[in-house]
Scaffold this active site. Sequence first.
Site, PDB file in Angstrom:
ATOM      1  N   HIS A 188      19.525 -93.342  43.487  1.00  0.00           N
ATOM      2  CA  HIS A 188      19.852 -94.557  42.721  1.00  0.00           C
ATOM      3  C   HIS A 188      18.884 -95.721  42.926  1.00  0.00           C
ATOM      4  CE1 HIS A 188      21.810 -95.140  46.522  1.00  0.00           C
ATOM      5  NE2 HIS A 188      22.999 -94.689  46.177  1.00  0.00           N
TER       6      HIS A 188
ATOM      7  N   ASP B  70      26.079 -90.872  40.761  1.00  0.00           N
ATOM      8  CA  ASP B  70      26.687 -91.566  41.898  1.00  0.00           C
ATOM      9  C   ASP B  70      28.172 -91.824  41.629  1.00  0.00           C
ATOM     10  OD1 ASP B  70      27.103 -92.730  44.333  1.00  0.00           O
ATOM     11  OD2 ASP B  70      26.102 -94.618  43.849  1.00  0.00           O
TER      12      ASP B  70
ATOM     13  N   HIS C 190      19.786 -93.006  50.723  1.00  0.00           N
ATOM     14  CA  HIS C 190      20.294 -94.283  50.208  1.00  0.00           C
ATOM     15  C   HIS C 190      19.413 -95.351  50.842  1.00  0.00           C
ATOM     16  CE1 HIS C 190      23.701 -97.095  49.001  1.00  0.00           C
ATOM     17  NE2 HIS C 190      22.867 -97.857  49.690  1.00  0.00           N
TER      18      HIS C 190
ATOM     19  N   HIS D 216      36.995 -95.436  43.152  1.00  0.00           N
ATOM     20  CA  HIS D 216      37.904 -96.227  43.985  1.00  0.00           C
ATOM     21  C   HIS D 216      39.070 -96.613  43.090  1.00  0.00           C
ATOM     22  CE1 HIS D 216      35.094 -96.582  47.335  1.00  0.00           C
ATOM     23  NE2 HIS D 216      34.135 -96.867  46.460  1.00  0.00           N
TER      24      HIS D 216
ATOM     25  N   HIS E  21      30.603 -88.323  44.672  1.00  0.00           N
ATOM     26  CA  HIS E  21      31.480 -88.478  45.842  1.00  0.00           C
ATOM     27  C   HIS E  21      32.874 -88.044  45.399  1.00  0.00           C
ATOM     28  CE1 HIS E  21      28.562 -91.250  47.921  1.00  0.00           C
ATOM     29  NE2 HIS E  21      28.243 -91.526  46.670  1.00  0.00           N
ATOM     30  N   PHE E  22      33.347 -86.906  45.908  1.00  0.00           N
ATOM     31  CA  PHE E  22      34.657 -86.406  45.473  1.00  0.00           C
ATOM     32  C   PHE E  22      35.774 -86.638  46.492  1.00  0.00           C
ATOM     33  CE2 PHE E  22      32.962 -83.211  42.045  1.00  0.00           C
ATOM     34  CZ  PHE E  22      32.789 -84.268  41.164  1.00  0.00           C
ATOM     35  N   ARG E  23      35.484 -87.325  47.603  1.00  0.00           N
ATOM     36  CA  ARG E  23      36.503 -87.940  48.481  1.00  0.00           C
ATOM     37  C   ARG E  23      37.388 -86.991  49.263  1.00  0.00           C
ATOM     38  NH1 ARG E  23      33.541 -92.316  48.202  1.00  0.00           N
ATOM     39  NH2 ARG E  23      33.864 -93.647  46.408  1.00  0.00           N
TER      40      ARG E  23
HETATM   41  O1  DOR Z   1      28.490 -97.938  45.505  1.00  0.00           O
HETATM   42  C1  DOR Z   1      28.470 -96.978  46.235  1.00  0.00           C
HETATM   43  N1  DOR Z   1      29.586 -96.265  46.498  1.00  0.00           N
HETATM   44  N2  DOR Z   1      27.328 -96.636  46.830  1.00  0.00           N
HETATM   45  C2  DOR Z   1      27.287 -95.725  47.827  1.00  0.00           C
HETATM   46  O2  DOR Z   1      26.244 -95.497  48.370  1.00  0.00           O
HETATM   47  C3  DOR Z   1      28.512 -95.032  48.256  1.00  0.00           C
HETATM   48  C4  DOR Z   1      29.520 -95.023  47.185  1.00  0.00           C
HETATM   49  C5  DOR Z   1      30.889 -94.621  47.657  1.00  0.00           C
HETATM   50  O3  DOR Z   1      31.000 -93.578  48.317  1.00  0.00           O
HETATM   51  O4  DOR Z   1      31.850 -95.321  47.376  1.00  0.00           O
END
Ligand code: DOR
Length: 445
Positions: free
Chosen positions: A235, A306, A181, A310, A64-66
Amino acid sequence: MIATFDVVIRGGTCVTPGGGVRADIGIRDGRIAAIGEIGRDAGGEVIEAAGLHVLPGVIDTQVHFREPGGEQKEDLESGTRAAILGGVTAVFEMPNTAPPTTSAAALADKLSRAAGRAWCNHAFYVGATSENADELGELERAAGCAGVKVFMGSSTGGLLVADDETLRRVMRSGTRRMAIHSEDERRLVERRRIAEEARDVHAHPEWRDAETAIRATRRLLALSAETGRRVHVLHVTTADEITLLGEHKALATVEVTPQHLTLEAPDCYDRLGTRAQMNPPIRDGRHRAGLWTGIANGVVDVVGSDHAPHTLAEKSAEYPGTPSGMPGVQTLLPILLDHCAAGRLSLQRLVDLTSAGAARIFGLVGKGRIAVGFDADLTIVDLQARREISDGWIASRCGWTPFDGITVTGWPVMTMLAGTAVMRDDQALGAPAGQPLRFFEGRRV
Ligand code: DOR
């Protein structure tokens, strides 16, 4: 003299489909042109790899590169730079950005943002919703698309396909392997008070318990059999799902993450607090052992990180107000190499899980093996190097790792894309030159 090759990697142990062989690799026009003993008169740039192992480039099929919308946590430049520093040559990026990647325009936007800014090769998932369910067959064939991603349970962002009727429509709408998921939304909602009353991250695996995961996986497998649609369960976290998925290999492929293989409850929550919070959760030792069984017996097809950064500010709120997810693209390979050094994994199996497996199950063109004609995307590792993983090494904009302070044996020393070194000795080299990945079942770029 006209050089036969542009680059020759000399004297490394190459992990080929047939096993580890001491050989030189001759690279021409970005592809592997020869494997074997190459004379010193062949010309070209020489990379000395004696004492090192050469692996097909590591492919991380879940990051996930946001970008767009969450650039304070990560963007395509920082995320892909973290990737190459960790020996990763290609990523599949997830659609839960803001806006989410649920249309052709949003996918095209990500591809254009990545052009000239991505340090590694890349493909983007499109997210399934009830609104775009009938268009996914068209969307998933777009150039640079990794396929369709479905959230059966709510996680970060608003993407969700909770009910069987919509899921059936989504599954009938296309043909490529679909990434899932797998957590049961109804059970998550019913049990949410467990997290709210506890206000302690130790309750995370109790709220999102093993039953939540296996219930969704059972529903998914039934729908996969009914619709004939192949699925990829992301996962996987429970021993019971590994057993179940082992009985359904014709329908489903399986991913596990390095963190679920390495950390366990309750210790990870004692040590790391909400930094260890992710969905589906890190569970106890029985489940961790079950995932290792799946590695040993072949049920697991790929390891993906994954990578879900954050900020520490967000992580320092009170649980369950804290976001789920931890970074991982940069540590995936060092952590797995350390498991190799500890005897839990062979290097051949590591390559299968981090490169060949992804190419096989997703139909990647030119990736996943050291073989003549394949792209010269390579990861060179020093199996003897002992290094401490630290927050300071992390290039991800979030600036931390759950593995801070852990010393590992085995380290990536060079990352190569199409025969050009893009990382050497922990330094990114040159300019971002990552390209969209090509798939046998998608339109080519
Ligand atoms: O822990 C997680 N964070 N699981 C996910 O499915 C999404 C991911 C996120 O995008 O933060």
